[in-house]
Write a protein that holds these residues in place. Sequence first.
Motif, PDB file in Angstrom:
ATOM      1  N   LEU A  56       0.470  -0.868  -0.577  1.00 17.59           N
ATOM      2  CA  LEU A  56      -0.207   0.227  -0.012  1.00 17.59           C
ATOM      3  C   LEU A  56       0.889   1.499   0.136  1.00 17.59           C
ATOM      4  N   SER A  57       0.557   2.051  -0.979  1.00 22.03           N
ATOM      5  CA  SER A  57       1.391   3.319  -1.696  1.00 22.03           C
ATOM      6  C   SER A  57       0.258   4.498  -0.884  1.00 22.03           C
ATOM      7  N   ILE A  58       1.213   5.555   0.511  1.00 22.72           N
ATOM      8  CA  ILE A  58       0.591   6.220   0.566  1.00 22.72           C
ATOM      9  C   ILE A  58       1.293   7.407   0.726  1.00 22.72           C
ATOM     10  N   GLU A  59       0.831   8.882  -0.374  1.00 20.91           N
ATOM     11  CA  GLU A  59       1.214   9.703  -0.359  1.00 20.91           C
ATOM     12  C   GLU A  59       0.338  10.541   0.321  1.00 20.91           C
ATOM     13  N   ARG A  83      -5.295  15.116   3.893  1.00 20.98           N
ATOM     14  CA  ARG A  83      -5.366  14.335   2.384  1.00 20.98           C
ATOM     15  C   ARG A  83      -4.510  13.762   2.146  1.00 20.98           C
ATOM     16  N   CYS A  84      -4.627  12.016   1.212  1.00 23.83           N
ATOM     17  CA  CYS A  84      -3.075  11.590   1.239  1.00 23.83           C
ATOM     18  C   CYS A  84      -4.362  11.370  -0.389  1.00 23.83           C
ATOM     19  N   LYS A  85      -2.858  10.118  -1.329  1.00 22.97           N
ATOM     20  CA  LYS A  85      -2.849   9.629  -2.242  1.00 22.97           C
ATOM     21  C   LYS A  85      -2.545   8.459  -1.746  1.00 22.97           C
ATOM     22  N   VAL A  86      -4.133   8.029  -2.239  1.00 23.24           N
ATOM     23  CA  VAL A  86      -3.411   6.281  -1.689  1.00 23.24           C
ATOM     24  C   VAL A  86      -3.545   5.022  -2.443  1.00 23.24           C
ATOM     25  N   LYS A  87      -2.816   4.743  -2.916  1.00 20.24           N
ATOM     26  CA  LYS A  87      -3.034   2.815  -3.841  1.00 20.24           C
ATOM     27  C   LYS A  87      -2.171   2.061  -2.871  1.00 20.24           C
ATOM     28  N   ALA A  88      -3.575   0.928  -4.034  1.00 17.89           N
ATOM     29  CA  ALA A  88      -2.788  -0.431  -3.403  1.00 17.89           C
ATOM     30  C   ALA A  88      -2.238  -1.385  -4.751  1.00 17.89           C
ATOM     31  N   LEU A  89      -0.761  -1.215  -3.970  1.00 17.97           N
ATOM     32  CA  LEU A  89       0.035  -2.069  -5.050  1.00 17.97           C
ATOM     33  C   LEU A  89      -0.757  -3.330  -5.683  1.00 17.97           C
ATOM     34  N   TYR A  90      -1.316  -3.978  -4.923  1.00 17.63           N
ATOM     35  CA  TYR A  90      -1.091  -5.471  -5.775  1.00 17.63           C
ATOM     36  C   TYR A  90      -3.092  -5.880  -5.664  1.00 17.63           C
ATOM     37  N   ASP A  91      -3.854  -4.543  -5.818  1.00 17.52           N
ATOM     38  CA  ASP A  91      -6.096  -3.934  -6.247  1.00 17.52           C
ATOM     39  C   ASP A  91      -6.582  -4.927  -5.081  1.00 17.52           C
TER      40      ASP A  91
END
Length: 205
Positions: free
Chosen positions: A15-18, A48-56
Motif C-alpha cells: 500500500l502506497s500512501i502519499e 489529504r493523501c493519495k492512496v494506491k493499493a499496489l496489488y489491488d
Amino acid sequence: MQFSFAQEVIINDSLSIEFLKTKKTSKNFNTRSKVKVKGNEAKRILTRCKVKALYDQPVDINAFSLVDTINKLRYRINEYIGYQAVSVMGSGYTSKMYLKKNLKNKKGKPYKGIPKYDASIKDSFEDFSIDGYTNVEVPIRFGTNRSLAGEFSGKKKEIISTVYYSPTQLDQFTAEIYFIVHNSFPETHLELYYGNQLISEIKID
C-alpha cells in the motif's frame, strides 16, 4: 493556515500512501464535509493523501488515525471522503459510513436517512491501539427521534453514534480525512498514522 509537502510511505510492500497536505478547517459545513463542530474546546483538522493499493487489495480506511504524542491521545476518523480524479460509472466515492451503535426507533426499526448498522463490516480502529495512549472518538449527532421518525409524542431523544467505514475496492484514490481534536491543550504534537506506520508529522499554525 496549512502545511503541505509530498511524502510517500509504503505499507507492508502493498500500500502506497502519499501525504499531500493538512489544514485546520471551518467548524461549520464546507465544500465536502457535512459535520458541524460546536464549542471552543475542539477543532477540525483535514488531512489529504493519495492512496494506491499496489496489488489491488481492499484498503482499510479505519486504520488511519491522528496521534498526539505529547498528550498521549489517538484520534479516530470523524469523517472520511474518498474519491477518484475521474468518476467512472458512478464509482468516484470509495467507502460507506456505518454506525457503531444499532440505533432503532420505538418500533424497533432502523431510522431512515442515516447510515446503517452492520456488525459484519469490521471496524479495525482499536486493532492498532498504542500502549499508553487513549483512543478518542467523537460521535456524530444525526438528529432526534422526532426529526428522524416523525415521532411528535414522548420525550425527544438525540440519535448519536460513532461511525466507521467499509473497506474500499478502488486501487487508487484521494483520501480526505477529517479529525476532531482537543483545542485546549497548551501544547500538542500531531502525527498521521496508518495502522502502526507513521505517515507524516502534522503541523497546524
